[in-house]
Write a protein that holds these residues in place. Structure first.
Motif, PDB file in Angstrom:
ATOM      1  N   PHE A 143       0.813  -1.208   0.000  1.00  0.00           N
ATOM      2  CA  PHE A 143       0.000   0.000   0.000  1.00  0.00           C
ATOM      3  C   PHE A 143       0.849   1.261   0.000  1.00  0.00           C
ATOM      4  O   PHE A 143       0.357   2.342   0.339  1.00  0.00           O
ATOM      5  CB  PHE A 143      -0.965  -0.012   1.202  1.00  0.00           C
ATOM      6  N   LEU A 148       0.272   2.099  -5.272  1.00  0.00           N
ATOM      7  CA  LEU A 148      -1.118   2.478  -5.541  1.00  0.00           C
ATOM      8  C   LEU A 148      -1.227   3.203  -6.879  1.00  0.00           C
ATOM      9  O   LEU A 148      -2.176   2.975  -7.644  1.00  0.00           O
ATOM     10  CB  LEU A 148      -1.657   3.360  -4.409  1.00  0.00           C
ATOM     11  N   GLY A 213      -3.735   2.089   9.068  1.00  0.00           N
ATOM     12  CA  GLY A 213      -4.675   1.546   8.103  1.00  0.00           C
ATOM     13  C   GLY A 213      -6.049   2.165   8.252  1.00  0.00           C
ATOM     14  O   GLY A 213      -6.735   2.462   7.259  1.00  0.00           O
TER      15      GLY A 213
END
Length: 700
Positions: A143, A148, A213
């Motif tokens: 991530f 991304l 997160g």
């Protein structure tokens, strides 16, 4: 550097970009490659890392050599131009998105589009996680914002390339064609949503915060919420927005006002740390369901043609060619490209198998979704200029080169793959599919001029019925008419008019065509001017007609005879046509002769003073051509003054395109009305003398 010097440099830069982008774009099209790739290559060649960095008089750092620019490789002024172009591009893309298609095929198109986006995103992000270390770029995990970004760029689909192939293969209305186009709508929308989410994350990371997160999830929901709220609001208010922009005046004025709305929402999205292009796309998406959408597309076309090639050229300028062809970039680019191709084949092809398609159909759908293009390049440009938490570009030159390679290769390999898959015989569905709801109706008028006239009448009548009529391709005679939920496609195919619309609207269209034909017939019967055409015909027998280059440009000694043998009108026409064939422009002799005889039946082309100018328009020739014949004792040609015709000029031009038939006729008749010219021609002994006499007639 003062403001005048900055603007002067910008003017020189834009001039070179305009010419280079169009030149390389035309070359690309000639080789069957999308023009966008030619424009991109043009930017790479003239950019600061290539020819643009070479020192020139008055430009010590090169025309595009920029140092310490906040916009990266190009000047801030040029970068601003490219950003405006990206807004226009995405606004136009939104207008082209068919919301009704989006809703109608929300199941099959949605699942296939969703599969393509999800699989492509995760494949792209996972591939980035693997190749970033090979490029010497630090990666914190799957991530990581760099992963991304490469994931998003892998989702983009350039459906315009696919649509052209489907159209050429006459597969637009096939189950695969409809599904690809519907899936591409979802693909674009979902890709824009993902970009909004990632840009929200980038903005938060830019503050230097370390995000958990959960925090990333909240930021993603916020960005998605802003996009969704704006989209729903604009779609619900689309008719009111359309009424608002109409307030500013006619079609051109309200189209510019609509673009102003796109700029307004683009600015708002940027203020919310979401890319401007998302606001532009959202505006276009909202207006795509209104009846003014085709008009706006037509009116902003010139702006699009000016700005968008500049965007792709400027994008190409940001490519460092020294790194583009480095071993690591080529290897990583190859891996990323292979993953991008497989992601679309699997992500779109596999869901299709569960929606009534067989392996053949699933492969066709997957292949149709392979090409990347405009959106991938725009996202890459955003990443090149966006900064991560450490202040470095999210997409550095190595990664940018990887994306450029992926875009180039997928755009080049997709057409042949799709072409081959469509050429394989057999249906792509598991079961026979019923005919589509749309119907096609053809009517042959057996005369191309009449077909043009009827089409013009139809355009006018549909406008009077409240339709917005848009010429899609003027030279090919293709247009669409739209009012509310009714959409009609009209095109000319030779002497035929072909109409395609929903079966519920076909009755209306047939009735409109019938009424148009009745009105045209009535108008022709009542045209009293046809009873007295002598004055008009005399116009070509006027000595004051301008003798221009239209006369000399068509002179060809191979098409000239000083000793015609024919003794009748028909024999002279056949002999003159034989001469005309020597020009190399006659493709169908029978078609040309039939057109010449039809013209003579409508009214003799024999003028006075021994001159006859048989002429016609027909697609039996490729371009305007002229034959000249002389028969000293003359032939009865039904001339205006009743005397035999001795000097013959045959002119034939195609029906389509720009061909100066009437101007050429006026030039020749103007020269021949002078007695000394006629006398000299009758005394000429060979074609070379005829050419010299006619050339000298310009001096009289």
């Amino acid at each position: 550097m003062d403001i005048t010097e900055i603007i002067t440099d910008l003017v020189f830069q834009l001039a070179l970009i305009i010419f280079a982008a169009r030149f390389f774009g035309k070359i690309a099209v000639r080789f069957g490659i999308p023009s966008v790739l030619g424009e991109l290559i043009a930017g790479i060649i003239i950019g600061p890392f290539a020819l643009g960095g070479i020192a020139l008089p008055f430009f010590p750092h090169g025309l595009f050599g920029v140092t310490d620019s906040i916009a990266g490789a190009v000047s801030p002024e040029l970068y601003a131009f490219s950003q405006i172009a990206s807004i226009i591009l995405l606004f136009a893309s939104g207008l082209e998105t068919d919301l009704s298609l989006f809703i109608k095929y929300s199941v099959s198109g949605g699942l296939i589009g969703l599969g393509g986006v999800v699989i492509s995103f995760f494949f792209g992000a996972a591939c980035a996680f693997f190749i970033l270390p090979l490029l010497g770029i630090e990666c914190s995990g799957l991530f990581d914002v760099k992963c991304l970004f490469l994931g998003i760029m892998s989702t983009a689909t350039s459906v315009g390339i696919t649509a052209r192939i489907l159209s050429d293969k006459k597969k637009m209305d096939s189950p695969e064609g409809v599904t690809i186009l519907a899936a591409a709508v979802f693909d674009d929308v979902l890709g824009i949503v993902l970009l909004a989410v990632v840009m929200g994350i980038v903005s938060a990371l830019g503050t230097g915060k370390t995000l958990s997160g959960g925090a990333i999830g909240i930021i993603a929901l916020k960005a998605f919420g802003i996009w969704l709220l704006a989209t729903v609001a604009f779609v619900l208010l689309s008719k009111k927005i359309a009424r608002f922009v109409r307030f500013f005046g006619g079609a051109t004025d309200f189209s510019i006002a609509a673009l102003g709305v796109a700029f307004l929402l683009a600015g708002f999205f940027e203020k919310e740390h979401i890319a401007m292009i998302i606001g532009a796309y959202t505006t276009g998406l909202a207006l795509s369901g209104t009846d003014i959408a085709p008009v706006i597309q037509e009116k902003i076309h010139s702006l699009y043609k000016f700005f968008v090639p500049i965007f792709f050229a400027v994008t190409g300028m940001s490519v460092d060619v020294t790194k583009l062809f480095s071993q690591n970039v080529l290897i990583c680019g190859g891996i990323y490209t292979l993953v991008a191709v497989l992601a679309k084949l699997l992500g779109c092809g596999l869901p299709a198998l569960g929606l009534g398609f067989n392996l053949k159909g699933g492969f066709r759908i997957g292949a149709g979704m392979i090409p990347r293009g405009e959106v991938a390049l725009i996202i890459a440009g955003i990443g090149l200029n966006a900064k991560d938490a450490s202040g470095l570009p999210i997409v550095n030159q190595d990664l940018f080169g990887v994306v450029i390679l992926m875009t180039l290769v997928t755009t080049l390999v997709a057409p042949p793959i799709l072409n081959v898959s469509l050429s394989v015989k057999g249906r792509g569905t598991k079961k026979e599919v019923a005919d589509a709801e749309s119907q096609i109706f053809e009517w042959d008028f057996n005369n191309q001029e009449l077909t043009h006239l009827i089409m013009d009448f139809l355009h006018r009548d549909l406008r009077s019925e409240g339709f917005y009529v848009q010429m899609m391709n003027i030279t090919d005679g293709i247009c669409t008419a739209r009012r509310g939920d009714t959409a009609i496609s009209l095109r000319e195919e030779g002497t035929k008019i072909v109409i395609e619309t929903d079966e519920k609207d076909m009755g209306f269209v047939k009735g409109e065509l019938y009424e148009t034909m009745l009105r045209l017939e009535k108008s022709m019967k009542s045209l009293s001017a046809l009873k007295n055409t002598a004055a008009l015909q005399y116009g070509f027998a006027c000595p004051e007609n301008r003798v221009t280059n239209s006369l000399t440009r068509f002179l060809n000694e191979k098409c000239i005879s000083c000793e015609l043998k024919g003794k009748t009108k028909d024999e002279i026409l056949e002999e003159m046509l034989t001469l005309l064939i020597q020009s190399g422009n006659v493709e169908n002799r029978e078609m040309v002769m039939a057109a010449l005889k039809d013209r003579e039946a409508a009214g003799s082309t024999g003028l006075e003073k021994g001159i006859a100018i048989p002429h016609t328009k027909t697609n039996g020739v490729t371009e305007t051509c002229v034959a000249i014949g002389i028969k000293k004792d003359g032939v009865d040609f039904d001339s205006m003054d009743g005397n035999p015709s001795k000097i013959f000029i045959m002119l034939v031009s195609p029906v389509d395109g720009t061909n100066p038939l009437m101007r050429a006729m006026a030039a020749f008749s103007g020269a021949l009305m002078h007695e000394e010219v006629r006398t000299s021609l009758l005394e000429a002994k060979n074609p070379a003398e005829v050419v010299e006499i006619l050339k000298d007639s310009k001096k009289i």
